[in-house]
Design a protein around this motif. Sequence first.
Motif, PDB file in Angstrom:
ATOM      1  N   UNK A  68       1.147  -0.879  -0.574  1.00 40.51           N
ATOM      2  CA  UNK A  68       0.253  -0.172   0.169  1.00 40.51           C
ATOM      3  C   UNK A  68       0.864   1.251   0.252  1.00 40.51           C
ATOM      4  N   UNK A  69       2.468   1.389   0.363  1.00 37.97           N
ATOM      5  CA  UNK A  69       2.803   2.766   0.644  1.00 37.97           C
ATOM      6  C   UNK A  69       4.678   1.932   0.330  1.00 37.97           C
ATOM      7  N   UNK A  70       4.187   1.105  -1.198  1.00 39.48           N
ATOM      8  CA  UNK A  70       5.525   0.613  -1.606  1.00 39.48           C
ATOM      9  C   UNK A  70       5.948   2.374  -2.675  1.00 39.48           C
ATOM     10  N   UNK A  71       7.217   2.204  -2.785  1.00 42.91           N
ATOM     11  CA  UNK A  71       8.145   3.505  -3.668  1.00 42.91           C
ATOM     12  C   UNK A  71       7.727   2.654  -5.272  1.00 42.91           C
ATOM     13  N   UNK A  72       7.580   4.113  -6.233  1.00 38.26           N
ATOM     14  CA  UNK A  72       7.270   2.644  -7.399  1.00 38.26           C
ATOM     15  C   UNK A  72       8.468   1.714  -7.998  1.00 38.26           C
ATOM     16  N   UNK A  73       7.959   1.505  -8.846  1.00 39.96           N
ATOM     17  CA  UNK A  73       8.781  -0.060  -9.051  1.00 39.96           C
ATOM     18  C   UNK A  73       7.788  -1.198 -10.701  1.00 39.96           C
ATOM     19  N   UNK A  74       8.534  -1.232 -10.801  1.00 37.39           N
ATOM     20  CA  UNK A  74       8.553  -1.964 -12.315  1.00 37.39           C
ATOM     21  C   UNK A  74       8.054  -3.511 -12.237  1.00 37.39           C
ATOM     22  N   UNK A  75       7.150  -4.190 -12.543  1.00 36.69           N
ATOM     23  CA  UNK A  75       6.678  -5.309 -12.611  1.00 36.69           C
ATOM     24  C   UNK A  75       7.618  -6.161 -13.230  1.00 36.69           C
ATOM     25  N   UNK A  76       8.420  -7.247 -13.688  1.00 40.53           N
ATOM     26  CA  UNK A  76       8.854  -8.596 -14.725  1.00 40.53           C
ATOM     27  C   UNK A  76       8.207  -9.693 -14.955  1.00 40.53           C
ATOM     28  N   UNK A 131      17.126  -8.541 -15.742  1.00 37.09           N
ATOM     29  CA  UNK A 131      17.155  -7.936 -15.669  1.00 37.09           C
ATOM     30  C   UNK A 131      18.613  -7.262 -16.071  1.00 37.09           C
ATOM     31  N   UNK A 132      19.105  -7.579 -17.121  1.00 40.53           N
ATOM     32  CA  UNK A 132      20.821  -6.970 -17.710  1.00 40.53           C
ATOM     33  C   UNK A 132      19.923  -5.871 -18.632  1.00 40.53           C
ATOM     34  N   UNK A 133      18.678  -6.940 -18.956  1.00 37.53           N
ATOM     35  CA  UNK A 133      17.673  -5.246 -19.954  1.00 37.53           C
ATOM     36  C   UNK A 133      17.258  -4.649 -19.433  1.00 37.53           C
ATOM     37  N   UNK A 134      16.789  -4.590 -18.077  1.00 33.65           N
ATOM     38  CA  UNK A 134      16.164  -3.595 -17.864  1.00 33.65           C
ATOM     39  C   UNK A 134      16.282  -2.387 -17.079  1.00 33.65           C
ATOM     40  N   UNK A 135      17.769  -3.282 -16.401  1.00 32.27           N
ATOM     41  CA  UNK A 135      18.722  -1.885 -16.147  1.00 32.27           C
ATOM     42  C   UNK A 135      18.950  -0.532 -16.597  1.00 32.27           C
ATOM     43  N   UNK A 136      19.128   0.103 -15.661  1.00 28.20           N
ATOM     44  CA  UNK A 136      19.314   1.375 -16.661  1.00 28.20           C
ATOM     45  C   UNK A 136      21.030   1.598 -16.164  1.00 28.20           C
TER      46      UNK A 136
END
Length: 162
Positions: free
Chosen positions: A26-34, A64-69
């Motif tokens: 309910x209070x999670x930081x912004x995140x992206x699900x894979x 993980x390698x594709x989606x990391x910045x």
Amino acid sequence: EFRLLELQPGQGNDSLHGRLFHANLDSAPDFQAISYVWGSDVMDHTLDTPDGTITLTASLNSALKRFRKADAITILWADALCINQNDDQEKGHQVRMMRRVYETASKVLAHLGGDADDHTWDVAIDTLALMYLASLWDNLADLFELPWFERVWVIQEVLVSK
């Protein structure tokens, strides 16, 4: 409560570094699900964390390698990492939460497979998106040619409706 991965910046074949942390849905930081295919269960890749090394499948490693910045931390959720796969009770609880996890994610990233630096898929997806948009415009044009849209009053009728 659930786990998220704070993935450190990197590019190409740089090794993976990050840390797992607990958050409240309910209070999670912004995140992206894979979203990805688990593939082979051979764990021959690694993610280095302050708590030790976590082994990964080739598929998750590639995602993980594709989606990391390259220049910023990325907050991700990936089931194989963020759910303790050795604890059946936790797995049962977390699996029931998965729909909410995907709904809460700021974005769902789909990893179709292939190497992290193979941009063939990027070109294919861009091409499909363009084809979809062209088709969408054709369909919208057909829609607006229907007799209902010839009536001026439809704008008012639609705008005042609840």
